[in-house]
Design a protein around this motif. Structure first.
Motif, mmCIF file in Angstrom:
data_model
loop_
_atom_site.group_PDB
_atom_site.id
_atom_site.type_symbol
_atom_site.label_atom_id
_atom_site.label_comp_id
_atom_site.label_asym_id
_atom_site.label_seq_id
_atom_site.Cartn_x
_atom_site.Cartn_y
_atom_site.Cartn_z
ATOM 1 N N UNK A 321 0.835 -1.206 0.000
ATOM 2 C CA UNK A 321 0.000 0.000 0.000
ATOM 3 C C UNK A 321 0.875 1.263 0.000
ATOM 4 N N UNK A 322 1.944 1.224 0.776
ATOM 5 C CA UNK A 322 2.866 2.375 0.779
ATOM 6 C C UNK A 322 3.539 2.537 -0.578
ATOM 7 N N UNK A 357 4.679 -16.900 -9.915
ATOM 8 C CA UNK A 357 3.554 -16.731 -8.975
ATOM 9 C C UNK A 357 3.813 -15.568 -8.019
ATOM 10 N N UNK A 358 5.018 -15.458 -7.549
ATOM 11 C CA UNK A 358 5.347 -14.380 -6.592
ATOM 12 C C UNK A 358 5.240 -13.006 -7.256
ATOM 13 N N UNK A 359 5.826 -12.810 -8.443
ATOM 14 C CA UNK A 359 5.817 -11.490 -9.052
ATOM 15 C C UNK A 359 4.434 -11.118 -9.568
ATOM 16 N N UNK A 364 -0.583 -7.974 -9.220
ATOM 17 C CA UNK A 364 -2.047 -7.975 -9.069
ATOM 18 C C UNK A 364 -2.466 -7.110 -7.909
ATOM 19 N N UNK A 365 -1.741 -7.193 -6.787
ATOM 20 C CA UNK A 365 -2.096 -6.417 -5.605
ATOM 21 C C UNK A 365 -1.898 -4.919 -5.865
ATOM 22 N N UNK A 366 -0.810 -4.522 -6.585
ATOM 23 C CA UNK A 366 -0.582 -3.113 -6.878
ATOM 24 C C UNK A 366 -1.679 -2.563 -7.783
ATOM 25 N N UNK A 369 -4.604 -1.879 -5.887
ATOM 26 C CA UNK A 369 -4.458 -0.658 -5.066
ATOM 27 C C UNK A 369 -4.491 0.605 -5.929
ATOM 28 N N UNK A 370 -4.715 0.489 -7.246
ATOM 29 C CA UNK A 370 -4.894 1.664 -8.090
ATOM 30 C C UNK A 370 -3.710 2.046 -8.931
ATOM 31 N N UNK A 371 -2.661 1.205 -8.980
ATOM 32 C CA UNK A 371 -1.502 1.533 -9.812
ATOM 33 C C UNK A 371 -1.800 1.095 -11.232
ATOM 34 N N UNK A 372 -1.697 1.965 -12.223
ATOM 35 C CA UNK A 372 -1.982 1.571 -13.601
ATOM 36 C C UNK A 372 -0.954 0.566 -14.103
ATOM 37 N N UNK A 373 -1.409 -0.318 -14.966
ATOM 38 C CA UNK A 373 -0.530 -1.362 -15.486
ATOM 39 C C UNK A 373 0.611 -0.770 -16.315
ATOM 40 N N UNK A 374 0.410 0.425 -16.891
ATOM 41 C CA UNK A 374 1.436 1.043 -17.728
ATOM 42 C C UNK A 374 2.709 1.417 -16.944
ATOM 43 N N UNK A 375 2.562 1.530 -15.616
ATOM 44 C CA UNK A 375 3.734 1.868 -14.802
ATOM 45 C C UNK A 375 4.522 0.625 -14.398
#
Length: 404
Positions: A321-322, A357-359, A364-366, A369-375
Motif C-alpha cells: 500500500x505504501x 507466482x510471486x511477481x 495484481x495487488x498493486x 491498489x490503483x496503480x496503472x498497469x502502464x507503470x
C-alpha cells in the motif's frame, strides 16, 4: 635472537665512532677586532730617561746668534699605559735657556761675556715637575700589534718650573754660585715621540717638543708673564715593566663547514619542481569538471517469502500500500517488478513457477491498489538475488520493486 642483538650493538658502536671521527673541533683564539681588555693597575708601567738640546725664543733674544742659544736639557719620567692608545707620565724636567737683557743687574748675567748690541747675555736653569697625557697614534689608526717595531706617539701636558741662575760680581767678575731667583713659572708642552722597540722591554726614542713658558722677570719686570717659546729634541731610553702586552678577547673559531653547494642546488631544484607541479595542479583543477558521483539507488521495496510460498501476508499488503502511494504520486515513472527463488532447493520447474507466482501476485495487488498497469514491468530472474550461499537462501526468495 642473540645474533640480531649483537649485530645491533655493533652497528650502534660503529655509528658513534664514525660520528666522533667526523665531528670537527672548535678552537678558541684571541680576536683583536673585538678590542682589547684592560689590564690590572700594576701592569704596563714604564720609566723613561732622556737627554737633549733646546733653543729658546723670547722677546729680544733674537738679537743673540741662534748658534749661541743652544743649551742642554734632560728629563726623567714614570708613566703607565691605560690602554694600547692612551697613557700618562709624570716626571721632572730640567731646561737650560739663554737670552739677552738690557738690565745690568738682572739675574743670570755673566759680566765676563761681551755684550751683544748693547745687551747683556743671560742664562737660566728651569727645573720642576711636569705631567703629560700620551696618545699612541700608530695603535689608534693601524691597530695594536705586540711585535710592532715603531710607534708614533703624540702628547700634551704642562707643569711648573723653579728658575735658578748664577749671580756674578760686577766688580770682581767672579761667580757667587747658582741662586733661586724666586721665579716660579708655569709651562705647557706639546710633542711627538718616535719610539723604536729594540727588545720586549727596552725602547729607544726621539722626542721633539715645543714648550711655552712664562717669561723670566726682566727689564724691571716689564716682561713678566709674557709667553716665551722653547723648541727641544731628546734622545731617550724607556724600560717597560711587566706586564707589557695587551690581551684581546677570546672567541670561538668554528671550523670551515663542508661544501654544501651540491645539496643547496638539489634543494633549489626540488623546490622549483614542487612549485611547477603546484602550478600544473592549479591549472588542471581550473579546467576539469568533476562529474557528479553516480549513486546506485536501492530497490523501492523488497517482499520476502518462506520456502515454496508465493502468497502475500497482511504485512506484505500493508507494505505494498505504501509502494502504491509512491507510484501513484509519480505517474511519469515506471517500475520493474522481479520475481526471485533460490536455486539451492527444489528444481528448476518448481523454482520458475514460484518466481512467476510471486511477481504476478505482487503486480495484481498493486493494480488492485490503483496503480496503472502502464507503470509496471513484470519479469523474473533465474539467478539468486543475494547469492550468499546455501546458509542464507532465505534472502534469495523475494520480489523486488525498482524504479526504472
Amino acid at each position: 635472537m642473540k645474533k640480531f642483538t649483537i649485530l645491533t650493538l655493533l652497528c650502534a658502536i660503529f655509528g658513534i665512532a664514525n660520528a666522533q671521527e667526523n665531528q670537527q673541533e672548535i678552537t678558541y683564539v684571541s680576536d683583536p677586532s673585538q678590542g682589547y681588555l684592560f689590564n690590572r693597575f700594576k701592569d704596563n708601567w714604564f720609566i723613561t730617561g732622556e737627554v737633549g738640546g733646546n733653543i729658546y725664543f723670547s722677546v729680544g733674544d733674537k738679537e743673540r746668534k741662534w748658534t749661541d742659544r743652544f743649551d742642554p736639557a734632560a728629563s726623567i719620567y714614570v708613566g703607565k699605559w691605560f690602554s694600547p692608545i692612551i697613557g700618562a707620565r709624570i716626571g721632572v724636567s730640567w731646561l737650560q735657556v739663554k737670552g739677552l737683557s738690557s738690565v745690568a743687574d738682572a739675574p743670570g748675567i755673566d759680566w765676563r761675556d761681551p755684550m751683544v748690541n748693547g745687551m747683556y747675555k743671560q742664562q737660566f736653569n728651569h727645573v720642576g715637575p711636569v705631567f703629560d697625557v700620551m696618545f699612541n697614534l700608530t695603535n689608534w689608526f693601524c691597530g695594536y700589534k705586540p711585535q710592532r717595531k715603531y710607534n708614533f706617539v703624540a702628547y700634551a701636558g704642562g707643569g711648573g718650573y723653579w728658575t735658578y741662575a748664577r749671580e756674578f760680581s760686577a766688580d770682581h767678575k767672579e761667580s757667587y754660585g747658582y741662586k733661586n731667583i724666586d721665579d716660579r713659572i708655569l709651562n705647557f708642552r706639546l710633542g711627538v715621540i718616535n719610539s723604536f722597540n729594540v727588545s720586549e722591554q727596552v725602547q729607544l726614542s726621539l722626542d721633539i717638543r715645543y714648550t711655552g713658558l712664562d717669561n723670566h722677570p726682566d727689564e724691571a719686570g716689564l716682561r713678566w708673564n709674557r709667553t716665551s717659546h722653547d723648541l727641544a729634541a731628546f734622545v731617550g731610553v724607556t724600560y717597560l715593566f711587566k706586564k707589557r702586552e695587551w690581551d684581546a678577547p677570546i672567541v670561538p673559531v668554528c671550523p670551515e663547514p663542508e661544501n654544501c653547494d651540491p645539496l643547496r642546488a638539489q634543494l633549489a631544484a626540488a623546490n622549483n619542481r614542487i612549485a611547477d607541479l603546484e602550478n600544473q595542479l592549479a591549472h588542471c583543477c581550473e579546467k576539469c569538471e568533476v562529474p557528479e558521483p553516480e549513486v546506485e539507488r536501492p530497490p523501492l521495496c523488497t517482499i520476502y517469502y518462506p520456502i515454496n510460498i508465493y502468497k502475500l501476508t497482511r504485512k506484505d499488503v500493508m507494505l505494498l500500500e505504501a509502494c502504491a502511494g509512491v507510484m501513484k504520486d509519480t505517474p511519469d515513472k515506471r517500475y520493474k517488478l522481479t520475481g526471485w527463488a533460490d536455486n539451492y532447493t527444489g528444481n528448476n520447474t518448481i523454482n520458475v513457477r514460484l518466481r512467476h507466482n510471486r511477481v504476478n501476485g505482487v503486480a495484481k495487488q498493486l493494480k488492485k491498489l490503483g496503480v496503472p498497469e502502464s507503470q509496471l514491468e513484470v519479469t523474473i530472474d533465474n539467478g539468486n538475488l543475494c547469492d550468499l550461499g546455501e546458509k542464507y537462501v532465505a534472502l534469495d526468495r523475494a520480489v523486488t520493486i525498482e524504479e526504472l
